[in-house]
Design a protein around this motif. Structure first.
Motif, PDB file in Angstrom:
ATOM      1  N   GLN A  97       2.260  -6.057 -21.953  1.00  0.00           N
ATOM      2  CA  GLN A  97       1.674  -5.885 -23.221  1.00  0.00           C
ATOM      3  C   GLN A  97       0.691  -4.817 -23.424  1.00  0.00           C
ATOM      4  O   GLN A  97       0.647  -4.192 -24.599  1.00  0.00           O
ATOM      5  CB  GLN A  97       0.783  -7.349 -23.198  1.00  0.00           C
ATOM      6  CG  GLN A  97       1.436  -8.613 -23.138  1.00  0.00           C
ATOM      7  CD  GLN A  97       0.359  -9.808 -22.963  1.00  0.00           C
ATOM      8  OE1 GLN A  97      -0.112  -9.970 -22.195  1.00  0.00           O
ATOM      9  NE2 GLN A  97       0.636 -10.891 -23.851  1.00  0.00           N
ATOM     10  N   LEU A  98      -0.227  -4.361 -22.398  1.00  0.00           N
ATOM     11  CA  LEU A  98      -0.522  -3.192 -22.262  1.00  0.00           C
ATOM     12  C   LEU A  98       0.317  -1.831 -22.511  1.00  0.00           C
ATOM     13  O   LEU A  98      -0.369  -1.057 -23.444  1.00  0.00           O
ATOM     14  CB  LEU A  98      -1.592  -2.957 -21.223  1.00  0.00           C
ATOM     15  CG  LEU A  98      -2.730  -4.276 -21.174  1.00  0.00           C
ATOM     16  CD1 LEU A  98      -3.110  -4.170 -19.601  1.00  0.00           C
ATOM     17  CD2 LEU A  98      -3.846  -4.144 -21.927  1.00  0.00           C
ATOM     18  N   ASP A  99       1.112  -1.969 -22.121  1.00  0.00           N
ATOM     19  CA  ASP A  99       2.045  -0.883 -22.263  1.00  0.00           C
ATOM     20  C   ASP A  99       2.546  -0.613 -23.706  1.00  0.00           C
ATOM     21  O   ASP A  99       2.520   0.334 -24.303  1.00  0.00           O
ATOM     22  CB  ASP A  99       3.361  -0.835 -21.264  1.00  0.00           C
ATOM     23  CG  ASP A  99       4.335   0.576 -21.461  1.00  0.00           C
ATOM     24  OD1 ASP A  99       4.103   1.480 -21.069  1.00  0.00           O
ATOM     25  OD2 ASP A  99       5.246   0.199 -22.225  1.00  0.00           O
ATOM     26  N   GLY A 146      -1.380   4.969 -28.734  1.00  0.00           N
ATOM     27  CA  GLY A 146      -1.763   6.348 -27.863  1.00  0.00           C
ATOM     28  C   GLY A 146      -2.236   5.708 -26.479  1.00  0.00           C
ATOM     29  O   GLY A 146      -2.339   4.416 -26.064  1.00  0.00           O
ATOM     30  N   ALA A 147      -2.449   6.571 -25.744  1.00  0.00           N
ATOM     31  CA  ALA A 147      -3.157   6.292 -24.604  1.00  0.00           C
ATOM     32  C   ALA A 147      -4.403   5.548 -24.515  1.00  0.00           C
ATOM     33  O   ALA A 147      -5.230   5.752 -25.063  1.00  0.00           O
ATOM     34  CB  ALA A 147      -3.745   7.663 -23.898  1.00  0.00           C
ATOM     35  N   ILE A 148      -4.484   4.556 -23.285  1.00  0.00           N
ATOM     36  CA  ILE A 148      -5.794   3.875 -23.117  1.00  0.00           C
ATOM     37  C   ILE A 148      -6.527   4.760 -22.415  1.00  0.00           C
ATOM     38  O   ILE A 148      -6.175   5.308 -21.412  1.00  0.00           O
ATOM     39  CB  ILE A 148      -5.290   2.847 -22.432  1.00  0.00           C
ATOM     40  CG1 ILE A 148      -4.135   1.761 -23.177  1.00  0.00           C
ATOM     41  CG2 ILE A 148      -6.413   1.863 -21.855  1.00  0.00           C
ATOM     42  CD1 ILE A 148      -3.859   0.624 -22.151  1.00  0.00           C
ATOM     43  N   THR A 149      -7.687   4.904 -23.036  1.00  0.00           N
ATOM     44  CA  THR A 149      -8.523   5.815 -22.356  1.00  0.00           C
ATOM     45  C   THR A 149      -9.682   5.101 -21.926  1.00  0.00           C
ATOM     46  O   THR A 149     -10.682   5.884 -21.167  1.00  0.00           O
ATOM     47  CB  THR A 149      -9.191   6.851 -23.727  1.00  0.00           C
ATOM     48  OG1 THR A 149      -9.694   5.986 -24.520  1.00  0.00           O
ATOM     49  CG2 THR A 149      -8.186   7.599 -24.235  1.00  0.00           C
ATOM     50  N   HIS A 150     -10.105   3.878 -22.342  1.00  0.00           N
ATOM     51  CA  HIS A 150     -11.224   3.254 -21.511  1.00  0.00           C
ATOM     52  C   HIS A 150     -10.665   1.713 -21.432  1.00  0.00           C
ATOM     53  O   HIS A 150      -9.910   1.220 -22.029  1.00  0.00           O
ATOM     54  CB  HIS A 150     -12.674   2.961 -22.666  1.00  0.00           C
ATOM     55  CG  HIS A 150     -12.961   4.313 -22.620  1.00  0.00           C
ATOM     56  ND1 HIS A 150     -12.717   5.187 -23.866  1.00  0.00           N
ATOM     57  CD2 HIS A 150     -14.305   5.157 -22.139  1.00  0.00           C
ATOM     58  CE1 HIS A 150     -13.384   6.372 -23.581  1.00  0.00           C
ATOM     59  NE2 HIS A 150     -14.191   6.276 -22.881  1.00  0.00           N
ATOM     60  N   GLU A 185      -6.961   6.333 -27.572  1.00  0.00           N
ATOM     61  CA  GLU A 185      -7.421   7.548 -27.969  1.00  0.00           C
ATOM     62  C   GLU A 185      -7.358   7.684 -29.464  1.00  0.00           C
ATOM     63  O   GLU A 185      -7.978   8.495 -30.088  1.00  0.00           O
ATOM     64  CB  GLU A 185      -6.211   8.629 -27.313  1.00  0.00           C
ATOM     65  CG  GLU A 185      -4.763   8.485 -27.681  1.00  0.00           C
ATOM     66  CD  GLU A 185      -3.876   9.659 -27.139  1.00  0.00           C
ATOM     67  OE1 GLU A 185      -4.405  10.346 -26.539  1.00  0.00           O
ATOM     68  OE2 GLU A 185      -2.551   9.493 -27.688  1.00  0.00           O
ATOM     69  N   SER A 186      -6.422   6.801 -30.068  1.00  0.00           N
ATOM     70  CA  SER A 186      -6.541   6.694 -31.439  1.00  0.00           C
ATOM     71  C   SER A 186      -7.927   6.208 -32.120  1.00  0.00           C
ATOM     72  O   SER A 186      -8.013   6.197 -33.368  1.00  0.00           O
ATOM     73  CB  SER A 186      -5.422   5.879 -32.217  1.00  0.00           C
ATOM     74  OG  SER A 186      -5.469   4.719 -31.596  1.00  0.00           O
ATOM     75  N   GLY A 187      -8.751   5.571 -31.470  1.00  0.00           N
ATOM     76  CA  GLY A 187      -9.933   4.855 -31.778  1.00  0.00           C
ATOM     77  C   GLY A 187      -9.808   3.445 -31.974  1.00  0.00           C
ATOM     78  O   GLY A 187     -10.960   2.839 -32.293  1.00  0.00           O
ATOM     79  N   VAL A 188      -8.682   2.884 -31.883  1.00  0.00           N
ATOM     80  CA  VAL A 188      -8.489   1.302 -31.883  1.00  0.00           C
ATOM     81  C   VAL A 188      -9.207   0.791 -30.642  1.00  0.00           C
ATOM     82  O   VAL A 188      -8.837   1.347 -29.426  1.00  0.00           O
ATOM     83  CB  VAL A 188      -6.906   0.996 -31.944  1.00  0.00           C
ATOM     84  CG1 VAL A 188      -6.834  -0.457 -31.816  1.00  0.00           C
ATOM     85  CG2 VAL A 188      -6.411   1.717 -33.047  1.00  0.00           C
ATOM     86  N   LEU A 189      -9.976  -0.302 -30.992  1.00  0.00           N
ATOM     87  CA  LEU A 189     -10.412  -1.086 -29.784  1.00  0.00           C
ATOM     88  C   LEU A 189      -9.653  -2.457 -29.820  1.00  0.00           C
ATOM     89  O   LEU A 189      -9.337  -2.799 -30.523  1.00  0.00           O
ATOM     90  CB  LEU A 189     -11.905  -1.385 -30.033  1.00  0.00           C
ATOM     91  CG  LEU A 189     -12.822  -0.141 -30.509  1.00  0.00           C
ATOM     92  CD1 LEU A 189     -14.283  -0.575 -30.520  1.00  0.00           C
ATOM     93  CD2 LEU A 189     -12.737   0.829 -29.339  1.00  0.00           C
ATOM     94  N   GLY A 190      -9.995  -2.688 -28.427  1.00  0.00           N
ATOM     95  CA  GLY A 190      -9.038  -4.138 -28.298  1.00  0.00           C
ATOM     96  C   GLY A 190      -9.593  -5.053 -27.334  1.00  0.00           C
ATOM     97  O   GLY A 190     -10.435  -4.500 -26.307  1.00  0.00           O
TER      98      GLY A 190
END
Length: 334
Positions: free
Chosen positions: A194-196, A203-207, A232-237
C-alpha cells in the motif's frame, strides 16, 4: 548501469516457493524475450518437484551454483526478506541484474546496503512491487496526473483483518510474523504494498511517524499500527492497520481525496476502483487482471534490461517504503 548483452533474459530463481507457483515465475516463461531456465531451493525433493511440474530444465539446492550458472543472466530472489541482502551481494558479484521480492529487506538500512552493492557492481536492482504495473492502478495514476480529482489533499489507508486460528496453530511455519525473518509482521507484508503504491501515485515519502503495538500477543511481531506520512508532492496521509479485528470489521480500503472528488479502492481485491466527482454519479472502473499477477511488472523489467522499456519499481523507490515502515513501527507501545 550494465543491463544484459543477450537478446533474451534467462531467469534463475533463488528460493522457488509458493510465490513462484502462480504469481511470478510462470510469467517469466510467457513474457516475450524471457525464459525461466533454472530454479533453486535447499529442499531437493521440493525443487525437483517444482522443476518437473513447471518444465524447468535445471534445478539447484545451492544458490551460488544457480547464480553462477553461465546460462542464467538475471536473478530473481524469491526468499523471505532475511536472505535478500546476502543473495543480492552474490548476484551483484556475478554481474547479474537482481529482481527481489517485497518487502525489499527487513530494514531500511539493509535496503541501502543492497542499493550500494548493486550500484558498485553496476547492475540494476528491481523490487516486486507489481501493483505499480497493474492496469487499474496505472489508470488511477493517470486520473491523478491529469488533475481529474483536482488538487490531491489527503489519502487514508484502512486495513483490518481477523486473526485466524490457522495462523496461531502454524506459527512455527509462518515466517511472516517472525521479525528476525520478515522484519515485522503482516504490516511489513501487506502495508508495504500500500505504501509503495502511494509512493507511485504521489512521489517519494518524505516524512513518516506512528505507533505500533502487539495487542493480542499471539506472536512476536506487531499486530496493530497507526501512522501518518507525507509525500514530496505535498499530499498528507494516514493509515490504520489492525490484524486482530473482528470479522464484521474486516476492511481493505484506500481513499484518495482531492478538491474535486475522491477515489476508493481495495489494494488486495479485484481490478476495480470507484471514482466520485463533485456533482456527478459515482463511476466504477473494472480491469481484468492477469492470471500471473506479476506479469506486467516482469514484462517491464525484461524491457528495461533489453533497452525497450522502463521499470517503475526500483530498489531506490522500494527502500523508501521500508524507511516509512521503520518510522511507523519504531515507537512500540506496551
Amino acid at each position: 548501469m550494465k543491463k544484459i548483452k543477450d537478446s533474451e533474459v534467462h531467469w534463475g530463481v533463488v528460493g522457488v516457493g509458493n510465490v513462484c507457483e502462480v504469481k511470478s515465475a510462470p510469467a517469466m516463461k510467457i513474457v516475450p524475450n524471457s525464459k525461466l531456465v533454472a530454479v533453486m531451493r535447499r529442499d531437493e525433493e521440493k525443487v525437483k518437484d517444482y522443476a518437473t511440474r513447471h518444465g524447468v530444465s535445471k534445478w539447484y539446492t545451492d544458490p551460488e551454483k544457480l547464480i553462477n550458472d553461465p546460462e542464467v543472466n538475471a536473478i530473481y530472489i524469491a526468499t523471505p526478506p532475511y536472505a535478500h541482502f546476502e543473495l543480492t551481494k552474490l548476484a551483484a558479484a556475478a554481474g547479474k541484474p537482481v529482481y527481489v521480492e517485497k518487502p525489499m529487506a527487513r530494514t531500511h538500512e539493509e535496503c541501502l546496503r543492497m542499493i550500494q552493492t548493486c550500484r558498485d557492481a553496476e547492475v540494476p536492482l528491481y523490487v516486486a512491487y507489481y501493483r505499480r504495473a497493474l492496469p487499474h492502478f496505472v489508470k488511477i495514476k493517470e486520473i491523478i496526473d491529469q488533475g481529474i480529482l483536482g488538487e490531491i489533499r489527503t489519502v487514508h489507508i484502512n486495513l483490518k483483518q481477523v486473526l485466524k486460528p490457522t495462523i496461531v496453530a502454524n506459527l512455527d511455519n509462518n515466517w511472516r510474523v517472525d521479525p528476525e525473518i520478515a522484519g515485522g509482521g503482516y504490516f511489513f507484508d501487506l502495508a508495504s504494498h500500500q505504501l509503495d503504491l502511494l509512493d507511485f501515485f504521489f512521489g517519494a515519502i518524505t516524512h513518516a511517524d506512528g505507533f505500533s503495538s502487539n495487542q493480542a500477543q499471539a506472536y512476536e511481531a506487531e499486530d496493530i499500527v497507526v501512522g501518518s506520512f507525507a509525500f514530496e508532492s505535498g499530499v498528507l496521509g494516514t493509515g490504520n492497520w489492525c490484524f486482530t479485528s473482528s470479522e464484521n470489521a474486516e476492511i481493505d480500503e484506500v481513499t484518495i481525496y482531492g478538491n474535486k472528488g475522491m477515489i476508493r479502492f481495495e489494494t488486495f481485491g479485484k481490478g476495480e476502483f470507484t471514482l466520485e466527482l463533485d456533482g456527478k454519479p459515482a463511476e466504477k472502473f473494472h480491469f481484468e487482471l492477469p492470471p500471473h499477477i506479476q506479469e506486467p511488472l516482469i514484462d517491464s523489467i525484461v524491457g528495461d534490461l533489453l533497452g525497450t522499456d522502463t521499470c517503475p519499481s526500483l530498489g531506490t523507490s522500494a527502500a523508501r517504503t521500508n524507511w516509512a515502515m521503520d518510522m511507523m513501527t519504531i515507537k512500540r507501545i506496551g
